[in-house]
Design an enzyme around this catalytic site. Sequence first.
Site, mmCIF file in Angstrom:
data_model
loop_
_atom_site.group_PDB
_atom_site.id
_atom_site.type_symbol
_atom_site.label_atom_id
_atom_site.label_comp_id
_atom_site.label_asym_id
_atom_site.label_seq_id
_atom_site.Cartn_x
_atom_site.Cartn_y
_atom_site.Cartn_z
ATOM 1 N N CYS A 53 32.877 26.213 13.328
ATOM 2 C CA CYS A 53 31.990 26.455 14.470
ATOM 3 C C CYS A 53 31.779 27.956 14.650
ATOM 4 O O CYS A 53 30.666 28.420 14.908
ATOM 5 C CB CYS A 53 32.567 25.820 15.729
ATOM 6 N N CYS A 70 3.592 1.962 -2.697
ATOM 7 C CA CYS A 70 4.262 2.414 -3.910
ATOM 8 C C CYS A 70 3.663 3.740 -4.398
ATOM 9 O O CYS A 70 2.471 3.791 -4.706
ATOM 10 C CB CYS A 70 4.137 1.323 -4.980
ATOM 11 N N CYS A 116 39.644 24.989 11.932
ATOM 12 C CA CYS A 116 38.991 25.310 10.654
ATOM 13 C C CYS A 116 38.060 26.501 10.795
ATOM 14 O O CYS A 116 37.772 27.181 9.816
ATOM 15 C CB CYS A 116 38.232 24.095 10.119
ATOM 16 N N ASN A 147 7.586 2.828 2.991
ATOM 17 C CA ASN A 147 7.820 2.721 1.560
ATOM 18 C C ASN A 147 8.496 4.020 1.127
ATOM 19 O O ASN A 147 8.875 4.838 1.955
ATOM 20 C CB ASN A 147 6.494 2.475 0.832
ATOM 21 N N THR A 148 8.633 4.221 -0.148
ATOM 22 C CA THR A 148 9.436 5.356 -0.613
ATOM 23 C C THR A 148 8.674 6.676 -0.545
ATOM 24 O O THR A 148 7.450 6.702 -0.492
ATOM 25 C CB THR A 148 9.902 5.116 -2.053
ATOM 26 N N CYS A 165 22.800 24.948 21.374
ATOM 27 C CA CYS A 165 21.962 24.529 20.251
ATOM 28 C C CYS A 165 22.527 23.318 19.520
ATOM 29 O O CYS A 165 21.826 22.634 18.803
ATOM 30 C CB CYS A 165 21.765 25.679 19.272
ATOM 31 N N PHE A 202 0.845 -1.196 0.000
ATOM 32 C CA PHE A 202 0.000 0.000 0.000
ATOM 33 C C PHE A 202 0.884 1.251 0.000
ATOM 34 O O PHE A 202 0.495 2.300 0.474
ATOM 35 C CB PHE A 202 -0.895 0.031 1.246
#
Lengths: 433, 440
Positions: free
Chosen positions: A352, A138, A349, A203-204, A382, A136
């Site tokens: 943040c 697809c 880097c 399902n998808t 957060c 039921f």
Amino acid sequence: MANLATDFVGIKSPNPFWLASAPPTDKEYNVRRAFEAGWGGVVWKTLGLDPHIVNVNGPRYGAVWGPDRRLLGMNNIELITDRPLETNLEEIKAVKRDYPDRAMIVSLMVPCEEEPWAWILKKVEETGADGVELNFGCPHGMSERGMGSAVGQVPEYIEMVTRWCKANTRMPVIVKLTPNVADIRKPAAAAHAGGADAVSLINTVNSITGVDLDLFAPEPTIDGKGAHGGYCGPAVKPIALNMVAEIKRTAEIGRLPVSGIGGVTTWRDAAEFLALGAGNVQVCTAAMTYGFKVVEEMISGLSQYLDEKEMDSVRDLVGRAVPNVVDWQDLNLNYVTKARIDQDACIKCGRCFAACEDTSHQAITMSPDRVFEVNDAECVACNLCVNVCPVEDCITMVRLPAGETDPRTGAVVRDDYANWTTHPNNPAAKAAE
Amino acid sequence: MKPNALAEGVRPGRLDPSSLAEGFCDVHPPLTPHEAAVAADRCYFCHDAPCIAACPTEIDIPLFIRQIATGTPEAAAKTIFEQNILGGMCARVCPVETLCEQACVRETAEHEPVEIGRLQRYATDTLMAADVHPFERAAATGKRIAVVGAGPAGLACAHRLAMKGHDVVIYDAREKPGGLNEYGIAAYKTVDGFAEREVAWLLQIGGIRLEQGRALGRDVTLEELRADHDAVFLGTGLGAVNALGLDGEDRDGVEDAVDFIAELRQAEDLAALPIGRDVVVIGGGMTAVDAAVQAKLLGALNVTMVYRRGRDRMNASRKEQDHATTRGVRIVTNAVPVAVHGNGAVREVEFEFVEDDLTPTGERFRLTADQVFKAIGQRLDGAALPATERGKIAVTDAGRTSVDGVWAGGDCAAGGDDLTVTAVAEGRDAAEDIHAALTR
């Protein structure tokens, strides 16, 4: 070593890893390879009435990639099996005969009338299959013909067809649900009311994976046009986990067995579904991406995890996380955390900082020599900095101990529990008076 | 085996053409589109990225890598060229391991930096292969500027000035433009005539006239240039080579490494280029490595680089040193030459081991040599130049010299390191200052 064998609504399999109804389970050849590779069961690709359907002759799959073309999500516009019913039934019978210890479920989709359902159920019973799954879910093609998700989106139809099936077979009936609904609990309840032995989900998801910017057409593109397809793979796992959890934590339907589907790629994904109450999992995209061999990692990983947790069987894990899925209003507002940056692990880097400074609360400072530090007076905990940091465990959220003052609010952290329902800002608060 | 392979003396044809071609092929072959996509995906798009600060020309590296990752290498190239018009050459010759890639946070994280140099080459090659010049010249200002030297500093300065609408004449002493890009870098770093192609591509901006074979002090004086132009930029490089100051230095076979490299770069046929069997290179910089490795690639059997201090003090980066040793060059440190022996031609070089502070130890050794390359540094050449400082033309941050209307940059100026990328930055910044001065 933990026992991975499972009994799902009376269907036994040596491990909880089933292949979902999909291209990998369309033919005897594939399914034999799957069983040889170690899969615990398969849900045979959906059977329908003859004359069998036809598929497009152009691309059936679209994709979303992450770095290095790692497949994060896939969609498909393939329909149910495009081979004659009799061919499939013969093959199912032959495979089940040769692999009696494996679970053989047959997915079904016929028009919304009792007669064809009753007819095809008898046909499936003759194969010796262990159970059926009602498709039921697809969302493309078949739904235009009043089947698949066109049924799954109307709880009354689900209940009706499920009832027909239960009345016409001794086999366990699993109802596969579509996620393309507003509230997954309604179709689950309908399946339950119709007497379903279990539901399987998801399902998808209705999707367009991309747009061809030269053709101005959705992907996958067939002769310059595209139709929405069903999205699956790692990208849909969070949606699936939530829907499984919503069912399992709802009193009326919480005891309905669930077969978890949606982006299971590793043992860890499977364990998460199990923890949220799924009795087993079904896999498709991971197998389509890497081949059937991935089940070996799933088996070894889950086994190791269960051993480490001193759990004897899969059953010990099933549902362990369900009590901890609550409504937002039940979350403890006295739980105060702050981001903590491990300066030894930091690679400087600055992501943040950029994230917090540009899009959040200006709670991370940056020195001229690139030392990043949290300003507790602004940090609302957060978690964005944790999420964008490329180094695992470099930034963590650490709880302030009771008695300490939160520099942001000036309030002393309490060790008791308090939530929104009793908060003074809540106009509907039921304050203890 | 070629008959000459083992023979003593300085002679051509030690290797067959296929071995030569193999040895002198692209040392860092270009990335394929797939390799570039994988490499670009590794960039974290750092905030205020350390790699940018580590680049003398301050290219916006995270932006250009993101542009590659999203399938627009042409836009990436423009991002690079806006800061560094010789971004194609710098992608090939920069010691990235001591600049941008050393600063890359993934070097910190896993000792495997994002391949910035190769990605830069991927972007710049893509745009240059399409023969697109991404800049347009502003309306003519009528101002005339003389640039002395068609090396990286002069070219960068000329391009920026031309872009702003000024008319530029470049006076260059050599036959071909490009400076050290054309004459002074190992051939395997810039294959297929890239230096020449790059200059032709750069000149597409328009407004630049090249006057080759015109040397400052010989064919034209600084005073004449000042009189005929609104401004003068000196990017002459270092014209003179330091001598060992030893007896026997004039013996046959003792040469300047820069001359050897220039000759090699201009050679039509590498098999015709004579090379010794036992080669000694004296020095520890990039020139020494380029000479030593290329001597080996030409077929020298024994190549020894001798440097007076320890490995860590060498101007050649560790990566360059490793490149040399993997090609079969032996590196001897803490030794200084004390005599060149021979009878007419060099036969041996005698060295003495020294402490790190160059104190002699009394321990000596000799190396057999039929060819010796001196690579112990270069110095400013010429008279009637602006005031100098530590042997180079003294400049302000903007490149102004002691003489009104005269700017300087690149190796001849007392600025940053003697690197192509530093020369480009100085030429560009001087152009900006000249423009500001002329349009005030």
